[in-house]
Design a protein around this motif. Sequence first.
Motif, PDB file in Angstrom:
ATOM      1  N   ALA A 323      -8.010 -28.492   4.833  1.00 45.63           N
ATOM      2  CA  ALA A 323      -7.841 -28.236   3.405  1.00 45.63           C
ATOM      3  C   ALA A 323      -8.377 -29.397   2.570  1.00 45.63           C
ATOM      4  N   ALA A 324      -8.041 -30.618   2.958  1.00 48.80           N
ATOM      5  CA  ALA A 324      -8.530 -31.781   2.217  1.00 48.80           C
ATOM      6  C   ALA A 324     -10.052 -31.893   2.315  1.00 48.80           C
ATOM      7  N   PHE A 325     -10.599 -31.590   3.470  1.00 54.95           N
ATOM      8  CA  PHE A 325     -12.057 -31.614   3.635  1.00 54.95           C
ATOM      9  C   PHE A 325     -12.722 -30.618   2.688  1.00 54.95           C
ATOM     10  N   LEU A 326     -12.159 -29.414   2.599  1.00 52.61           N
ATOM     11  CA  LEU A 326     -12.743 -28.384   1.744  1.00 52.61           C
ATOM     12  C   LEU A 326     -12.612 -28.743   0.265  1.00 52.61           C
ATOM     13  N   VAL A 327     -11.519 -29.389  -0.109  1.00 45.46           N
ATOM     14  CA  VAL A 327     -11.365 -29.818  -1.500  1.00 45.46           C
ATOM     15  C   VAL A 327     -12.474 -30.794  -1.882  1.00 45.46           C
ATOM     16  N   VAL A 328     -12.778 -31.712  -0.964  1.00 47.72           N
ATOM     17  CA  VAL A 328     -13.775 -32.744  -1.260  1.00 47.72           C
ATOM     18  C   VAL A 328     -15.203 -32.216  -1.105  1.00 47.72           C
ATOM     19  N   ALA A 329     -15.469 -31.479  -0.038  1.00 47.60           N
ATOM     20  CA  ALA A 329     -16.854 -31.121   0.288  1.00 47.60           C
ATOM     21  C   ALA A 329     -17.092 -29.629   0.426  1.00 47.60           C
ATOM     22  N   GLY A 330     -16.137 -28.808   0.028  1.00 43.34           N
ATOM     23  CA  GLY A 330     -16.276 -27.374   0.227  1.00 43.34           C
ATOM     24  C   GLY A 330     -17.486 -26.767  -0.463  1.00 43.34           C
ATOM     25  N   ARG A 331     -17.763 -27.184  -1.693  1.00 39.87           N
ATOM     26  CA  ARG A 331     -18.908 -26.620  -2.418  1.00 39.87           C
ATOM     27  C   ARG A 331     -20.216 -26.942  -1.711  1.00 39.87           C
ATOM     28  N   TYR A 332     -20.370 -28.177  -1.282  1.00 40.29           N
ATOM     29  CA  TYR A 332     -21.603 -28.556  -0.582  1.00 40.29           C
ATOM     30  C   TYR A 332     -21.691 -27.861   0.773  1.00 40.29           C
ATOM     31  N   LEU A 333     -20.555 -27.656   1.424  1.00 41.39           N
ATOM     32  CA  LEU A 333     -20.550 -26.939   2.696  1.00 41.39           C
ATOM     33  C   LEU A 333     -21.081 -25.520   2.506  1.00 41.39           C
TER      34      LEU A 333
END
Length: 560
Positions: A323-333
């Motif tokens: 969840a924390a990963f997606l908050v930070v980099a979700g858009r770029y992912l």
Amino acid sequence: MTVSTEGLATVLPPGGPAASARPIPAVRRGPGSRRTLLLLEAVVAFAAALVLPLLARGFTLDPLDRIAQVSGLAAIQLRFALVGLLFIAAAALALRLRRGRHFDLAARIAAAAIAGLASGFVAAGAVVALHGTPWPMFGLNGDSGRIVEWANAVANGRPSGSPVYPPAPLYTLGYYAEWFRGGNTAYAFKDLQILGAAAFGPLVYLCWRMLLSPVRALAFGVAPAFALIDAYKPYSQTVLVLLVPVLVALVVSLSRSAEQGRRPLLAKGAGFGALLGLLFLTYSGWFLWSAAGVFFAALLYFPWRTGRLGRLKGAAFLATTLAAFLVVAGRYLMVMLTEGQTTKDYNFRFDNFTDPAYYLMWRTDMPGKVGDWPPPGEYGGVGLFALVTFVCLGAAIWLGLRKPMVVTIAAMFISAWVMRMYIASHMYETQTVQLYTRTNNQLLYCGLLLCALVAHLVSQRMAARKAEAETAAAPAGSAAPAGFPAREGAVIGALCALLLLLGTVSSSMADRYMPAKENTYRILPWVSHTITEQDGSCPKYAPGGTCSKDGDQSWLSFIR
């Protein structure tokens, strides 16, 4: 007696077996004191990383003259050695004073300082190489020019030229230029090349401190990373050498998740996710090569046998991390999963035509003075260095099969190897290379880490046996058995050896960026000295006092 993996938990003072049986606490234990000490190490490491670049700014020399370059490297080496020896001398002095009560603290500070000084050496080399020119390495040519252009675009609210290019370096350069260089992203990129190289050592050291004690982090984490330090685009290699210990620490925490409290566990998961997201935004390629290996290690060390509560804690830890990963980099992912799939790399380089099993050296787009490539080896075409790394891979797994750190690094090595061969095997069919040769760096780093871990595991076993022998000998009042050197002597010796090793490696890595008009990395700063400055003048040491808008373009003949 149990020996801490920190390896610096106590000091055994001189004065006979009776004294040796009563260890003196070096520092107060507890979360607060540990955080304070880690903060102290961080401050020392980053401060040390800036010492040599600042001193190098005062050098008076012509960076295009080879004699001046050698003198500059020697001057940096002299300052590196003197400052490093001061920290080691302080540790040796602390051993003699107050019965060694502050030895561990002094050794901790010395290890952090050497990590910073080593990358500061490479940064100081970049200062010398670019002395007299405001331009970054390669000026506005090649990757340097594209990065400068894209950073200027995002800083002014426009999209960059490539949606799949990692956004963190572009925004960092754009905002830095606005704050410190009046919006000039080209001149700002020179600063960040130097600062990025300087930060390499402290960042790697602090990441490995999540897993190892100070001296062990320096020896078994930082030293292998210096095979990859880069002053041209420092962020890509820095992400690799940080990602490995972060992912290993993640797997280690997962294996222990059933034993931890709920709040600390969730906080740790959120921290890992945010950190991984930041690394992903900075350079995402290493995540692709590592994914399969880390997934295997996570499955292997998930707390399956700890009951329902333990499994729930493990799942919660992973969910919080994701969840924390997606908050930070979700858009770029999402951009990478959509537009990244249609991005093809059709640029065949010289190493795309060589044996795909050779990974021990990567010369990028400018191969340099290459003869027979790969270099012929002694054993079926394989060199001694490759044999050592493969033997150490087996030995590390043998000695550390039950240790998440060893298994995760080995899995990442194997994962990168499989991905490399998969992409290369489809190269003829697709006529694309998809940067598979970049796996060289991950294979090399993981291989060096496994070699270092063999020494780490062997030294741990020696320390455990020494502690057992001392415990058995103490009640009878007899001396500890011979053959076990004092830990303090081992620490001082290791610091001296690492100072010389890192100083030599850093000098070599700095030397490869000294300006020269030849088919190597040295052409990059050479071009920087041949580009007209924005005020219309030539850089101070422009060859023959002449320059041009784009600089010396003879490098184009090197890559055709």
